[in-house]
Design an enzyme around this catalytic site. Structure first.
Site, short mmCIF file in Angstrom:
data_model
loop_
_atom_site.label_atom_id
_atom_site.label_comp_id
_atom_site.label_asym_id
_atom_site.label_seq_id
_atom_site.Cartn_x
_atom_site.Cartn_y
_atom_site.Cartn_z
N SER A 179 -46.38 1.24 17.69
CA SER A 179 -44.96 0.93 17.53
C SER A 179 -44.82 -0.37 16.76
CB SER A 179 -44.31 0.81 18.91
OG SER A 179 -42.95 0.43 18.78
N THR A 184 -42.18 5.03 10.71
CA THR A 184 -40.91 5.66 10.31
C THR A 184 -40.59 5.36 8.85
OG1 THR A 184 -40.09 5.47 12.57
CG2 THR A 184 -38.46 5.81 10.83
N ASN A 228 -40.85 -3.71 18.04
CA ASN A 228 -40.24 -3.17 16.82
C ASN A 228 -38.75 -3.06 17.03
OD1 ASN A 228 -39.71 -1.93 14.42
ND2 ASN A 228 -40.67 0.01 14.92
N SER A 231 -37.88 1.19 16.58
CA SER A 231 -39.03 1.97 17.03
C SER A 231 -38.61 3.41 17.30
CB SER A 231 -39.61 1.36 18.31
OG SER A 231 -40.65 2.16 18.82
N SER A 232 -39.37 4.35 16.75
CA SER A 232 -39.13 5.78 17.01
C SER A 232 -39.65 6.10 18.40
CB SER A 232 -39.84 6.65 15.96
OG SER A 232 -39.33 6.40 14.69
N GLY A 467 -48.99 6.41 17.60
CA GLY A 467 -50.43 6.20 17.61
C GLY A 467 -50.95 5.94 19.01
N GLU A 469 -51.87 4.26 22.30
CA GLU A 469 -51.18 3.15 22.96
C GLU A 469 -51.92 2.76 24.23
OE1 GLU A 469 -47.12 4.04 23.72
OE2 GLU A 469 -46.49 3.80 21.63
#
Length: 1411
Positions: A179, A184, A228, A231-232, A467, A469
């Site tokens: 993140s 994105t 972020n 963040s998505s 990714g 984490e």
């Protein structure tokens, strides 16, 4: 570190360099060392390392054996030439320190955020806006091979698009990372690239709709986190569909694992999803008043993080953008308002207060006054009422079932009150459920908006997924994320292994198995039968299942039985899984609740009965519809995927996620994947700050280091034979170079360089090297160059010393000579002799002076006398000469005047004679025509008299007409006699005064006599005089279509431009226009002009890519425009005309309006002409101007990585600078042959030269490997060739040379010294045509070709940047290659007379008659 270890790390040069051990002494500490064995490996295989120690130039040598421990040595560093490479696999030594050092040089010093690592693009988040994503950058990467340009997300997108177009195979771009790493943004840029390069020709604007889906999904699926600001919080796979022409026709989106818990809870300094804050920011607007919203600080679900504002983000403006994208996708305002209504209802639901009543009861405060069981009614809360009003629900039922639950058994139904925590959980679960349904609904509607009716040919999928984490507290979300990354890593490993195998098989290299990490055991631990997910689903089915019971089952099944599962020593509420990237400890709390994701049945029933149709639709019991994404493609898994066998797997989050992940893996296995790994360089979001520890963690987690490890085990360095020959030819002997086959030369030389044949392999087109071999070869090359330099220096220094010695020796001899002479004189002469000699000298001086003065006076008088007589003589002779010449000039003047007058009279008589002969012939022809006409009239009268004998009146009239005709004939006869007399008189004069033309006169007299006799015989007489042509072409109105067809539509330029006047079709059209003008027929004139203009437009449209046709009609359109101006009657244009041309001007109509229309048509043709030329020459520019070596032998090739060696296209056509010049000459010749105006030719050449300079400079800015001193010399040489071409074509005044000035300054910048402050000032003062961004980019990208060149120091770059800060130039990095200079059409009067214009028979215009 001892000296022993120091010696071991010297494969490059005497100064030994490491990544560690700063205490290592420098090269000045020791004498010279020489290894007695080739150190050509990245590690030491022997424990004894022999070296030769040299004690200075006179100290002798002795061999020493040093015992070493290879494991204690630091990793070997790559040569400087390999530092900062575009591809990490190009490094000779592949290990973590080398990778980190290379990334640091590129990111922190060169400000380059992209780097290749084999098939992976490593993208570092710069936390700063960079000017590298404009349309100019997209066009620069479009059509380029993967390794030709600097690493970029656009290069990966272009490779995917190119492979899809060429192989008709579906592609995928997998973007992953932590993140805040920039996933994105990278996915968004990839989609933007596809939308730009594959624009459809329709008006549907599908590309804009595809891009418009991003702001909507970001608004409802992205949020601010501590890592972020955008963040998505979900995974997304966007499938962009293409048709057979490779144009976008639609898209489809699939989402994964939305973080629903964020709706009801946010950690400190985090926010909920953006859409809530956007909605609250617009709460006071009239269209949102009915939602009864307030500021974000007043809602529980938006204020938990403590900060509702993101710095630099305007939520109200973002809301406007979200509404615009909704509208662009076709979502009407009613739909948008329904979405906003549900979002507002969720916010109000979060503010519903749940109070405790007793120990195990709770209540909800409502505004209305009524009594429910176990419910305390108050009048201080209105949020529940607003929630029910917005969703069309009954307030009482909602209040009741928020605090109670219904338990149905076999015998009875029990209503059980809930505690306050249970009620709050039920409220939050309801909010999460509603938002999840809304999110899925919005995604579904976006897919419907992007749906297409046609057939999908291919697609490119863009996967934006989380990714690996690992946090301090890891829960169910991290477990699912890491599970997905395990699956993706397995697919990635298999793909890398497959590519390596294909490369080896293609080159006929023996394939050996490579050991690489297989994470299938971890995947089995999670998803296999009786694995973690199945045990979790099983526990969720139990009515009293708890997280603790599930965890105990995991302990019983896996502890001490599976090495990948561990139990923490100090905790009984967590478990540890050994993932491919790292060990992760998961807290079991909340696993069951998040996996169940349930809402109590009574609340679902209430929402299902909602009067708000959208809310009711969310909770309807409908069968599961297969995803349209999966229905449109047919995929086959490359590997057996374990399917869950639990009958309730669809009801749990884990089962749904496992199913969607299986479908995703099937899709990826059926496509060609491309990988983008986004890296977060630091946790502080600081621009270009490099945190090595954080970066290496992410490199391990995303598989980059695993790829490097696989490459290092095989043959990571690969050179083509030509590259090897070019780079290391300096090491080859004359005997080897004399061989004709370069491939064989490389093999022989390499056997000599490296004795161990296991360190390399010869393929069909490439040489494969093991790790460290390229570094060893670079050392040999550097040693050879150093030895050569020493030899050159030795001879140069010897020559300088010899020359200095000879000068000093000659000076010493001279000094000795004078010194010895002086000593001899002093010894021989006494004092008396000196006095007598001095007295004699005095006497001699005065005596000689007297004699010389007398002689001088005598000579002076004689000289003056001689000069006087001589000057008089010369003056008299000059006077006589001038007098004679003056008289001769007068005589010549009169003689030449008499000769000129006589010659003029002779020529005049000759011309008159010829004119007379020509006119007589014309008159004869006309008399014959009139004679035939009279005979016809007589015959017609005779027939009429025979048929109509009774009509006497008509006969009398005819007789009267005959009499009048006879009278006319008599008058004509009289005029003919007078004319013959005149002719005879002129002939007699010509006979007297021109003896040279006697024969022509006699022939003319004979011809006149014959014609006169014929005229007498036929009783027909000559008219008064001949008529001349008027420069008009007579045509009938019905012939207009034939004129346009033959003169415009069917005309071929190749048959016109040869031996004909320029713009002949334009002149013919204008002569027809003059005829219509002479008739004063407006309709006829307008019809002809409109038809001609439409015909030109049509023929240009039919031949949009035909260079000759466009050039031909551009020339004719300009000539027709000039004719309309020249013969318009306006004074500003008439001053260039001859008197006859002024008489041919238009008389009745003003065609100014048509001149403007023709000018517009000419502009369109010109720009299309430019586009065609640019399309033809653009593929040649970069190979010819940048890649081709005009100066042979000064450039050196460097080692290349995987991307360069596995380029998707093999370039068979090698373009050179000659190709560029030939293409320019072809354009120039075509324009000249078609009669294009010289000024217009100069404008075209200026435009082409601007394109050449812009494309070359853009490519240079995006190719770090081209930024070297030697390449600057090549570019400067190529620019000189272009300047010579301009000079050869006499185009120096076209301003084309000035358009190359930015490229010329860039070439100078590559060559200039870049060290001192004065150098920085010189660069800032001289590079005026380059922007500050471009100068800094070139300095940061400067790459030495050899060890002898130095890199540009970051401190120097900062100095230059400080000097350039005051500039107000553009911040754009790239030049706009699509920029077009404004065109002007100069007026040039036509020198060709219309009356002399002839129509070729090939035009098929015989029906036109000249007047």
């Amino acid at each position: 570190m001892t000296g022993t270890a120091l010696v071991q790390t010297a494969p490059y040069k005497a100064s030994f360099r490491h990544f560690a051990s700063p205490s290592v002494p420098t090269e000045e500490t020791f004498g010279s060392f020489k290894a007695t064995r080739h150190l050509n490996l990245g590690f030491l295989s022997d424990s004894i390392f022999p070296i030769v120690h040299s004690h200075g130039p006179y100290g002798g040598h002795r061999e020493l054996d040093y015992p070493v421990d290879p494991g204690s040595l630091p990793p070997l560093r790559n040569p400087d030439i390999l530092v900062g490479e575009n591809d990490l696999t190009a490094l000779s030594y592949l290990h973590e320190p080398a990778v980190l050092h290379n990334l640091r040089i590129r990111f922190a010093e060169s400000k380059l955020i992209y780097t290749y690592s084999g098939i992976i693009l490593v993208a570092m988040n710069p936390y700063k806006q960079l000017p590298i994503y404009g349309d100019a950058i997209i066009h620069a990467y479009s059509g380029q091979n993967m390794g030709d340009m600097d690493p970029h997300i656009f290069a990966v997108a272009e490779e995917a698009y190119k492979q899809m177009a060429r192989n008709n195979r579906n592609q995928s771009i997998i973007v992953s990372g932590e993140s805040g790493a920039g996933k994105t943004v990278s996915a968004r840029y990839a989609m933007r690239y596809f939308a730009t390069v594959s624009k459809s020709s329709s008006n549907a604007h599908v590309e804009d709709k595809v891009l418009a889906s991003n702001p909507i999904t970001e608004a409802v699926g992205n949020a601010k986190t501590t890592r972020n600001d955008n963040s998505s919080r979900f995974g997304k796979y966007t499938e962009i569909s293409f048709d057979e022409r490779n144009q976008i026709i639609g898209a489809n989106m699939r989402t994964y694992l939305l973080e629903k818990s964020r709706v009801v809870f946010q950690a400190e300094n985090e926010r909920n999803y953006h859409i809530f804050y956007q909605l609250c920011a617009c709460a006071q607007q009239p269209e949102f008043e009915h939602l009864k919203l307030r500021s974000a600080e007043e809602f529980n679900y938006t204020r938990m993080g403590g900060n509702t504002v993101i710095e630099g983000v305007n939520d109200r403006a973002d809301m406007v953008e979200t509404q615009k994208t909704f509208t662009l996708l076709g979502f009407k305002e009613d739909f948008q308002m329904d979405v906003f209504k549900i979002l507002a209802a969720i916010l109000h639901l979060g503010n519903v207060q749940v109070t405790t009543v007793g120990n195990e009861r709770s209540s909800v405060s409502v505004r209305v006054m009524f009594t429910l069981p176990f419910l305390a009614v108050k009048e201080d809360d209105s949020h529940l009422k607003v929630f029910c009003e917005l969703l069309g629900l009954e307030t009482g039922k909602v209040a009741q079932w928020l605090c109670n639950r219904k338990i149905v058994t076999a015998s009875e139904t029990v209503v059980k009150p809930m505690t306050r925590p249970q009620a709050v959980n039920a409220r939050d679960a309801l909010a999460k459920k509603i938002y999840a349904h809304l999110f899925d609904f919005i995604v579904e509607r976006i897919n419907q908006a992007l749906h297409f009716s046609g057939k999908q040919h291919t697609f490119i999928g863009v996967l934006d997924i989380y990714g690996f984490e690992t946090f301090d507290v890891n829960s169910f979300e991290q477990f699912c994320i890491n599970y997905a990354n395990e699956k993706l890593q397995q697919q990635f490993n298999l793909h890398v292994f497959k590519l390596e195998q294909e490369e080896y098989m293609k080159e006929d290299i023996p394939w050996t198995l490579i050991d690489f990490y297989d994470n299938q055991p971890v995947i089995d631990l999670i998803e296999a039968k009786m694995g973690i997910l199945e045990l979790l689903d099983e526990e969720c089915l139990l009515p009293h299942g708890t997280d603790e019971n599930w965890l105990q089952k995991l302990y019983n099944n896996f502890v001490n039985k599976n090495s990948l599962f561990e139990k923490p020593r100090m905790s009984n509420t967590s478990f540890i899984i050994q993932h491919f990237a790292d060990k992760v400890e998961y807290q079991c709390e909340g696993f069951l609740e998040k996996n169940r994701d349930t809402v109590y049945d009574m609340l679902v029933e209430i929402l299902r009965a909602s009067k708000f149709h959208l809310c009711a639709t969310f909770f309807q019991e409908t069968p599961v519809v297969s995803s349209p994404f999966g229905a449109m493609i047919t995929v086959k898994s490359a590997k057996q995927v374990i399917k869950p066998n639990n009958k309730h797997f669809r009801t749990t989050v884990g089962s749904k996620f496992r199913s969607s992940l299986s479908l995703l893996m099937e899709t990826l296995n059926a496509t060609t994947p491309h990988y983008v790994r986004c890296i977060k360089p630091n946790d502080g979001k600081l621009p270009f700050e490099f945190d090595s520890k954080r970066i290496v963690q992410q490199l391990r987690a995303c598989g980059v280091l695993e790829t490097i490890r696989i490459s290092a085990q095989s043959y990571p360095s690969r050179w083509t034979y030509l590259e090897f020959y070019s780079r290391y030819g300096i090491l080859m002997t004359q005997q080897e170079l004399s061989l004709g086959d370069k491939k064989e030369v490389c093999k022989i030389a390499l056997h000599r360089f490296i004795q161990d044949s296991n360190q390399y392999q010869f393929g069909r087109t490439k040489i494969f090297f093991r790790a460290g071999q390229v570094a060893y070869l670079e050392k040999l090359r550097l040693d050879k160059l150093r030895q050569s330099c020493i030899v050159i220096q030795k001879h140069v220094r010897g020559w300088l010393q010899r020359r200095k010695f000879l000068r000093e020796r000659q000076a010493a001899l001279t000094i000795q000579q004078y010194f010895r002479g002086q000593q001899t004189v002093r010894k021989a002469i006494t004092a008396t002799a000196l006095k007598e000699a001095w007295a004699a000298i005095i006497l001699q001086k005065h005596c000689r002076g007297y004699l010389v003065r007398n002689l001088y006076q005598l000579i002076r008088v004689a000289t003056i006398t001689i000069q006087a007589y001589t000057r008089g003589f010369l003056a008299r002779r000059q006077y006589r000469k001038l007098l004679q010449e003056h008289k001769a000039v007068i005589l010549q003047k009169y003689a030449r005047a008499w000769l000129a007058r006589r010659r003029f009279q002779n020529i005049r008589r000759f011309v008159l004679n010829i004119q007379l002969t020509y006119r007589v012939q014309r008159l004869q022809k006309k008399l014959e025509d009139q004679s035939r006409e009279n005979h016809g009239l007589v015959e017609k009268l005779t027939s009429l008299a025979a048929l109509r004998a009774g009509d006497l009146e008509k006969i009398q009239k005819l007789e009267a007409e005959l009499e009048r005709a006879a009278t006319h004939r008599h008058s004509y006869e009289e005029k003919g006699r007078r004319y013959r007399d005149t002719v005879e008189e002129r002939l007699s004069k010509l006979q007297k005064h021109n003896a040279e033309l006697e024969l022509q006169k006699e022939q003319a007299e004979l011809t006149l006599q014959e014609k006169t006799e014929e005229l007498k015989a036929n009783e027909v007489h000559l008219p008064s005089g001949p008529k001349e042509y008027l420069g008009m072409l007579e045509y009938k109105k019905e012939d207009e279509a034939k004129i346009i067809q033959n003169l415009i539509l069917d005309l071929k330029p190749r048959g016109v431009v040869v031996n004909m006047i320029p713009g002949l079709p334009a002149h013919i059209l204008f002569m027809c226009v003059r005829y219509a003008d002479s008739l004063n027929d407006a309709d006829m004139l307008k019809s002809l002009m409109n038809s001609a203009i439409n015909g030109i437009k049509h023929v240009v449209k039919e031949h949009l890519e035909d260079l000759e046709m466009l050039s031909f009609w551009l020339s004719n359109t300009c000539h027709l425009l000039n004719c309309l101006k020249q013969y318009s009657g306006e004074e500003e244009f008439m001053k260039y005309n001859s008197p006859q041309q002024n008489r041919n001007c238009l008389n009745n109509f003003d065609l100014t309006e048509y001149r403007q229309i023709l000018s517009d048509v000419a502009i369109r043709i010109y720009y299309q002409f430019i586009i065609v030329m640019e399309n033809n020459i653009q593929p040649i520019i970069v190979p010819g101007m940048l890649e081709y070596e005009s100066l042979q032998g000064i450039s050196g090739l460097k080692p290349t990585g995987f991307r360069k060696r596995s380029s998707s296209i093999d370039d068979t056509d090698a373009y050179t600078m000659t190709s560029v010049l030939q293409q320019l000459s072809y354009f120039y010749t075509t324009m000249c042959q078609n009669g294009l105006d010289p000024e217009l030719v100069r404008q075209v050449v200026k435009q082409l030269f601007y394109l050449i300079g812009a494309v070359t400079l853009n490519s240079l800015l995006l190719r770090k490997d081209m930024c070297s001193c030697r390449k600057g010399m090549q570019i400067r040489c190529n620019i000189s060739y272009l300047e010579e071409w301009l000079k050869d074509k006499n185009l120096q005044n076209s301003s084309a040379k000035e358009t190359l000035e930015p490229l010329s300054q860039a070439a100078w910048l590559l060559q200039v010294k870049k060290t001192t402050d004065s150098d920085a000032r010189e660069i800032s003062e001289c590079c005026t045509c380059l922007s500050a961004v471009q100068i800094i980019k070139i300095l940061n990208s400067y790459t030495p070709i050899d060890e002898f060149e130095k890199r540009v120091a970051p401190s120097f770059v900062r100095k230059v940047q400080a000097l350039l800060n005051n500039r107000g130039d553009s911040s754009q990095l790239m030049l706009d290659t699509k920029y077009l200079f404004q065109v002007t059409f100069p007026f040039t009067a036509s020198p060709h007379a219309l009356e002399m214009t002839q129509i070729p028979s090939s035009f098929k215009l015989g029906f036109l008659r000249r007047l």
